[in-house]
Design an enzyme around this catalytic site. Structure first.
Site, PDB file in Angstrom:
ATOM      1  N   CYS A   2       0.846  -1.203   0.000  1.00  0.00           N
ATOM      2  CA  CYS A   2       0.000   0.000   0.000  1.00  0.00           C
ATOM      3  C   CYS A   2       0.882   1.254   0.000  1.00  0.00           C
ATOM      4  CB  CYS A   2      -0.942   0.091   1.178  1.00  0.00           C
ATOM      5  SG  CYS A   2      -2.144  -1.224   1.237  1.00  0.00           S
ATOM      6  N   ARG A  27       4.339  -0.552  -4.495  1.00  0.00           N
ATOM      7  CA  ARG A  27       3.956  -0.996  -3.149  1.00  0.00           C
ATOM      8  C   ARG A  27       2.642  -1.773  -3.133  1.00  0.00           C
ATOM      9  NH1 ARG A  27       6.757   1.618   0.841  1.00  0.00           N
ATOM     10  NH2 ARG A  27       5.168   1.049   2.340  1.00  0.00           N
ATOM     11  N   TRP A  75      -2.526  -2.883  -1.705  1.00  0.00           N
ATOM     12  CA  TRP A  75      -2.134  -4.292  -1.775  1.00  0.00           C
ATOM     13  C   TRP A  75      -3.000  -4.970  -0.732  1.00  0.00           C
ATOM     14  CZ3 TRP A  75      -0.096  -8.022   1.522  1.00  0.00           C
ATOM     15  CH2 TRP A  75       0.472  -9.139   0.903  1.00  0.00           C
ATOM     16  N   ASN A 101      -2.131   2.254   5.410  1.00  0.00           N
ATOM     17  CA  ASN A 101      -1.200   1.188   5.033  1.00  0.00           C
ATOM     18  C   ASN A 101      -0.868   0.439   6.322  1.00  0.00           C
ATOM     19  OD1 ASN A 101       0.953  -0.401   4.125  1.00  0.00           O
ATOM     20  ND2 ASN A 101       2.435   1.261   4.379  1.00  0.00           N
ATOM     21  N   GLY A 102      -1.154  -0.858   6.352  1.00  0.00           N
ATOM     22  CA  GLY A 102      -0.877  -1.629   7.565  1.00  0.00           C
ATOM     23  C   GLY A 102      -2.011  -2.596   7.836  1.00  0.00           C
ATOM     24  N   GLU A 487      18.114 -17.910  -5.296  1.00  0.00           N
ATOM     25  CA  GLU A 487      17.697 -16.601  -5.776  1.00  0.00           C
ATOM     26  C   GLU A 487      17.238 -16.665  -7.241  1.00  0.00           C
ATOM     27  OE1 GLU A 487      16.833 -13.975  -4.522  1.00  0.00           O
ATOM     28  OE2 GLU A 487      17.096 -12.413  -6.027  1.00  0.00           O
ATOM     29  N   LYS A 491      13.517 -15.647  -8.510  1.00  0.00           N
ATOM     30  CA  LYS A 491      13.258 -14.655  -9.563  1.00  0.00           C
ATOM     31  C   LYS A 491      12.306 -15.230 -10.600  1.00  0.00           C
ATOM     32  CE  LYS A 491      14.168 -11.804  -8.055  1.00  0.00           C
ATOM     33  NZ  LYS A 491      14.814 -11.600  -6.784  1.00  0.00           N
ATOM     34  N   GLU A 494       8.670 -15.698  -9.204  1.00  0.00           N
ATOM     35  CA  GLU A 494       7.996 -14.423  -8.926  1.00  0.00           C
ATOM     36  C   GLU A 494       7.396 -13.779 -10.165  1.00  0.00           C
ATOM     37  OE1 GLU A 494       9.922 -11.566  -5.764  1.00  0.00           O
ATOM     38  OE2 GLU A 494      11.440 -12.357  -7.087  1.00  0.00           O
ATOM     39  N   HIS A 510      19.129 -36.770  -3.199  1.00  0.00           N
ATOM     40  CA  HIS A 510      18.364 -37.187  -2.020  1.00  0.00           C
ATOM     41  C   HIS A 510      16.865 -36.918  -2.210  1.00  0.00           C
ATOM     42  CE1 HIS A 510      22.046 -38.004   0.100  1.00  0.00           C
ATOM     43  NE2 HIS A 510      22.504 -36.824  -0.289  1.00  0.00           N
ATOM     44  N   LYS A 609       6.279  -4.622  -3.206  1.00  0.00           N
ATOM     45  CA  LYS A 609       7.709  -4.404  -3.007  1.00  0.00           C
ATOM     46  C   LYS A 609       8.088  -4.377  -1.533  1.00  0.00           C
ATOM     47  CE  LYS A 609      11.727  -3.318  -4.682  1.00  0.00           C
ATOM     48  NZ  LYS A 609      12.335  -4.516  -5.235  1.00  0.00           N
TER      49      LYS A 609
END
Ligand code: F6R
Length: 614
Positions: A2, A27, A75, A101-102, A487, A491, A494, A510, A609
């Protein structure tokens, strides 16, 4: 997670708010809205599902006049993304409009109480509960808005950055924060509000970062006053931000992500500037020098982080253990904070966060502080909550990262961790002078080597095409390359929504080896280092089962070229610095596969983000 923008001053607010929302769209981008008070004291609220551009088209021909306003890009946490759940939310009387926001954790109890008092809700958000609560307190206690906000915020549990407009007070914005960021921009007879400084820098570089449980009362006639929840006035120094607008634009690249991948050579130079002196073969991190006694006395380092920053932490563990001979634990901040971890004043906790606002990392810091640990922050966003919550730290200085998938922040974090390990290793005398000098010299050459890697962009683009249709990917690496494999897989998933898993290469046998068949692409980081022979055997095992191997190899490697299906040749560097090279082609691979699939790489679905909620 947000984005919030606000404006009060002589200019028309709407264009400033919309531009600000676009800068903050990283955001959250599932819905957006704006509240504007016009000159006739009418408080107009417009909202739309979708992006800020959807909001703009939905309000063509509406009254967007007014020199005071607040705006929000969402968001979703509570309630699906839809127009009703978009912010701003009116109070029942429509006298108040609020953005948030929160998360208000005790919203259900509060909502029930308000409903019993006749309040009707238009949305399923926790935010609407807050604005109704403020109105309820104001009316039932017959007090002014500021006092009602203070009382309400003492009642709620959770995190908030809020801004409120009041139809009965058309010259004032009230804003407050706790555990969610909020910045006040101070211009000439005008004020700005935002979740970070990016929407503000176009107008002023003077900012005030609010602290937790502080309320900014911004009045057109009397200016800015900051008070706490108990109404005690708080003094805040105005800070100067050094962001420039060019850093916030795409500069001709089709996506921020690609621009940020290509930014890396210069970002890593910026990260090292003033810290590495090649002539003197020396690395100086001022935070380490200032706190050397405390850092050198540490019995253990614990690194807390989330997501990509956690992957950087794993590389940091290898570096710190190898150079400083000190035990390092790497923890997911979200697990650490609830695990009742063993902590003491002998521990140094390193918190890594690009945004500096990640709720779990912030909570992990608070826990560690309460147990007496010394906290070292590694952040990108200057003045962010985490940067302020730590005892000391080092910024990565890679400039704003706007693409939701982290790229340059990762290499910036790894660079700072390398400099940290070098500086401490030399001070502790656990790192030989020869290795120190060799590593410093090689680190200084990394930006040039990154440039060579980026020249492979077209090759990686071509190579990625057949993999657009893959449903799964495996990424393998050993030692320093294992976190890079994690990583690389992150990527890809996502931004392309292809399922991808990273493993230490030797772990493949394994379990994951059962997945390997002719349909399974396996990316193997197989550079010429101490693990080379072992990784080569792993590649043979994959080929024996018809897996498709895309290998990252060191320039001139003909052995793996003969075994792997596809090779990406990379410049040679020291094993401990390889992540700074090998992560780039993996970023490009994920980017091109996602673009080929027609995905929105800068704003992937469901992501944001800055994760300021649990
Ligand atoms: C992945 C990504 C996330 C973040 C994570 C932590 O591309 O960006 O996994 O790394 O949300 O964020 P920060 O570093 O801001 O604490």
């Amino acid at each position: 997670m947000c984005g919030i923008v606000g404006y009060i001053g002589p200019q028309q607010a709407y264009p400033i708010l919309i531009k600000g929302l676009k800068r903050l769209e990283y955001r959250g981008y599932d819905s957006a809205g704006v509240a504007l008070m016009n000159d006739n004291q009418i408080l107009n609220v417009y909202k739309a599902k979708g992006k800020v551009s959807d909001l703009e088209s939905s309000i063509e021909k509406k009254d967007i006049s007014g020199t005071i306003g607040i705006a929000h890009t969402r968001w979703a946490t509570h309630g699906e993304p839809c127009q009703a759940n978009a912010h701003p939310h009116y109070s029942s009387s429509e006298n108040l409009a609020l953005i948030h926001n929160g998360i208000i954790e005790n919203y259900a109890v509060l909502k029930e109480k308000l409903q019993k008092n006749g309040y009707v809700f238009q949305s399923t958000t926790d935010t609407e509960v807050l604005v109704q609560l403020i109105e309820y307190i104001r009316v039932s206690h017959e007090i002014d808005l500021l006092s009602a906000v203070q009382l309400a915020l003492r009642t709620v549990v959770g995190a908030y950055a809020i801004a409120i407009l009041d139809r009965n007070n058309p010259d004032e914005i009230i804003a407050a924060r706790k555990s969610s960021p909020l910045v006040v921009g101070v211009g000439d007879n005008e004020f700005f509000l935002a979740s970070d400084a990016t929407p503000i820098v176009e107008y002023t570089n003077k900012v005030i970062y609010l602290d937790d449980e502080e309320i900014a009362v911004i009045n057109r006639n009397t200016g800015l006053k900051i008070v706490n929840l108990k109404n005690v006035e708080v003094d805040h120094a105005i800070q100067t931000v050094s962001l420039n607008l060019g850093q916030l634009e795409k500069n001709g690249f089709p996506h921020f992500m690609l621009k940020e991948i290509f930014d890396q050579p210069s970002c890593i130079m910026d990260c090292m500037r003033g810290r590495i002196n090649v002539e003197a073969n020396n690395v100086v991190l001022s935070a380490v020098i200032d706190h050397s006694e405390r850092l050198l006395a540490a019995k253990r380092f614990i690194i807390v982080a989330c997501g990509t920053s956690w992957h950087a932490a794993l590389i940091g563990k290898n570096l710190l253990e190898s150079f400083c001979r000190i035990p390092v634990e790497v923890e997911y901040a979200s697990e650490f904070r609830y695990r009742d971890p063993i902590l003491s004043a002998d521990d140094v906790v390193i918190a890594i966060s690009q945004s500096g606002e990640t709720a779990d990392t912030l909570a992990a810091i608070e826990l560690a502080r309460s147990k007496g640990a010394f906290i070292y922050g590694i952040c990108n966003v200057v003045g962010s909550s985490i940067a302020r919550a730590t005892h000391t730290g080092s910024y990565i200085h890679v400039g704003p990262e706007i693409g939701v998938a982290s790229t340059k922040a990762f290499t910036g974090q790894v660079t700072v961790l390398t400099m940290l390990a070098l500086t401490l290793g030399r001070l502790k005398k656990t790192l030989s002078e020869e290795r120190y000098l060799e590593t410093v010299k090689e680190l200084a050459s990394i930006p040039e080597k990154m440039k060579h890697v980026l020249e492979l962009n077209e090759k990686v683009k071509e190579l990625s095409k057949p993999f657009t249709y893959a449903h799964n990917f495996i990424y393998l690496g050993r030692g320093y390359s294992y976190p890079v494999a994690l990583e690389g897989a992150l990527k890809l998933k996502e931004i392309s929504y292809i399922h991808a898993e990273g493993y230490p290469a030797a772990e493949m046998k394994h379990g994951p080896i059962a997945l390997i068949d002719a349909e399974m692409p396996v990316v193997v980081i197989a550079t010429k280092n101490g693990m080379y022979e072992k990784v080569l055997s792993n590649i043979q095992e994959i080929k024996a089962r018809q897996g498709k191997v895309i290998a990252l190899v060191t320039e001139g490697d003909e052995i793996i070229a003969n075994v792997a299906d596809l090779c990406i040749e990379l410049p040679k560097t020291l094993e401990c610095l390889e992540p700074l090279i090998t992560s780039l082609p993996l970023q490009l691979l994920a980017y091109h596969i996602a673009v080929c699939k027609g995905k929105n790489v800068d704003q992937p679905r469901n992501l944001a983000k800055s994760v300021t909620v649990e």
